[in-house]
Design an enzyme around this catalytic site. Sequence first.
Site, short mmCIF file in Angstrom:
data_model
loop_
_atom_site.label_atom_id
_atom_site.label_comp_id
_atom_site.label_asym_id
_atom_site.label_seq_id
_atom_site.Cartn_x
_atom_site.Cartn_y
_atom_site.Cartn_z
CD GLU A 35 -73.47 -49.18 0.72
OE1 GLU A 35 -72.35 -48.68 0.48
OE2 GLU A 35 -73.62 -50.27 1.30
N GLY A 127 -65.03 -55.35 -9.38
CA GLY A 127 -66.36 -54.90 -9.77
C GLY A 127 -67.50 -55.57 -9.02
CB ALA A 128 -67.73 -58.26 -6.63
CG LEU A 130 -66.52 -57.68 -2.50
CD1 LEU A 130 -66.00 -59.11 -2.52
CD2 LEU A 130 -67.34 -57.45 -1.24
CB SER A 131 -63.54 -51.39 -2.38
OG SER A 131 -63.05 -50.13 -2.77
CG ASP A 177 -64.71 -47.94 -0.95
OD1 ASP A 177 -65.61 -47.99 -0.09
OD2 ASP A 177 -64.93 -47.93 -2.18
P1 ADP Z 1 -64.50 -52.27 -7.40
O1 ADP Z 1 -63.67 -51.30 -6.63
O2 ADP Z 1 -65.91 -52.33 -6.94
O3 ADP Z 1 -63.90 -53.64 -7.47
P2 ADP Z 1 -63.93 -50.42 -9.48
O4 ADP Z 1 -64.49 -50.24 -10.86
O5 ADP Z 1 -63.98 -49.29 -8.55
O6 ADP Z 1 -64.59 -51.74 -8.90
O7 ADP Z 1 -62.39 -50.78 -9.62
C1 ADP Z 1 -61.99 -51.88 -10.41
C2 ADP Z 1 -60.84 -51.48 -11.28
O8 ADP Z 1 -59.64 -51.34 -10.49
C3 ADP Z 1 -60.47 -52.55 -12.31
O9 ADP Z 1 -61.26 -52.44 -13.47
C4 ADP Z 1 -59.01 -52.24 -12.57
O10 ADP Z 1 -58.89 -51.16 -13.47
C5 ADP Z 1 -58.52 -51.79 -11.22
N1 ADP Z 1 -57.92 -52.89 -10.46
C6 ADP Z 1 -58.36 -53.43 -9.30
N2 ADP Z 1 -57.55 -54.42 -8.88
C7 ADP Z 1 -56.58 -54.54 -9.81
C8 ADP Z 1 -55.44 -55.39 -9.96
N3 ADP Z 1 -55.12 -56.33 -9.06
N4 ADP Z 1 -54.67 -55.22 -11.07
C9 ADP Z 1 -54.97 -54.28 -11.97
N5 ADP Z 1 -56.02 -53.44 -11.87
C10 ADP Z 1 -56.82 -53.56 -10.81
MG MG Z 2 -64.09 -49.22 -6.50
#
Ligand code: ADP
Ligand code: MG
Length: 387
Positions: A35, A127-128, A130-131, A177
């Site tokens: 990490e 946002g968990a 898990l990318s 990721d």
């Molecule tokens: P993580 O990668 O940890 O889940 P991030 O903040 O890096 O969190 O990315 C999340 C962002 O990616 C969301 O807020 C959104 O903007 C975008 N995103 C992810 N999956 C989708 C999806 N299926 N449809 C639309 N936007 C998405």
């Molecule tokens: Mg991310």
Amino acid sequence: MPDLRDDVRDLFGAITGRDLDGLWSAPGRVNLIGEHTDYNAGLVLPFAIDRRTVVAAGARDDALIRVASTFSDQAVEIPLAELDDVRGRAGWADYPLGVAWALGRSGADLAAVPGVDLVIDSNVPVGAGLSSSAAIESAVALALDDLWRLGLSRPDLARVGQLAENEFVGAPTGIMDQTASLLGRADAAVFLDCRSLETESIPLGFAAAGLTLLVLDTGVAHAHATGGYRERRASCEAGAAALGVATLRDLTIDDLPRARAELDDVTFRRVRHVVTENQRVLDVVRALREDGPAAIGALLDASHASMRDDFEISVPELDLAVETALENGAIGARMTGGGFGGAAIALTPVDAVSRIQVAIDGAFAEHGFAAPEVFPVRPSDGAARDS
Ligand code: ADP
Ligand code: MG
């Protein structure tokens, strides 16, 4: 997964009024260990999980790119030639638009390729830690590479996803990721050397050993993570500069006494986390090869302690989830992802899963924390064309 694919196919028809050219998908990932090592040219060991983002795509007969997602009412449409104008300003659509833009920066001639409709659905929690971001980038990158016949390799596409996230979305993240999402294999982790970008598939064998990997999602949004993340990166750069090396990868455990003598306490502890974490990744890879997954528990625990005490990126919810899992039968547990919220992981005997779930729910309630989500993930195949 079949539902997700059917839903996105239907939605594509409803939005575009025509049939799609194909379906592509890419998974989220869990980082088993390693990490905050990626941007220090270090070692990481993530695996792709059985949660995926699906992209339905179809070529258009004009030069527009249009993106829609079940996550948002807002479809975005823009000429491929004008992507630069919306850079960093398209909200969620920055992710798919950024990938198209990054392909343009990586050899695709955006004036020559056909326009495209992209419709996106996902069961990767956002946002968990898990990318979900790498899942959407990798699925879109693979779809556009196919549709536009670019012939880029998977490591190339990982770099495209990273370029999109760094330069278009504006998030300073490493390449781990996207690599996990594009190169993952069922029942295996991706051992990535972020300096050489060499990868190796490392069999995990969780199920064969009677183990399962639980994600303990605290639900704490890593909303303030950007500032903390930038600060940690800056500390790592400052530590490397003060010690006269290009990156912290160039240091080993033997360099730590000198680091302690030459650095202020905070910078030293940041450096110590990265240096010891690189060693723990090597130790986990060796343990997996020689003794199997039951042998890695103590290394996961040590990684958590290092992130909590030296790198200072844990939060009380993550610490509680890790402690409660360990007290109730997990053989190793650590927070995973960038920190300041998000999820922890616990490597757990299958027969302890429900006890751990109940115990964590109870402990969170007792502390007045919002209810967490505890669920198993399976090491799974990376991005693929699905139809
Ligand atoms: P993580 O990668 O940890 O889940 P991030 O903040 O890096 O969190 O990315 C999340 C962002 O990616 C969301 O807020 C959104 O903007 C975008 N995103 C992810 N999956 C989708 C999806 N299926 N449809 C639309 N936007 C998405
Ligand atoms: Mg991310």
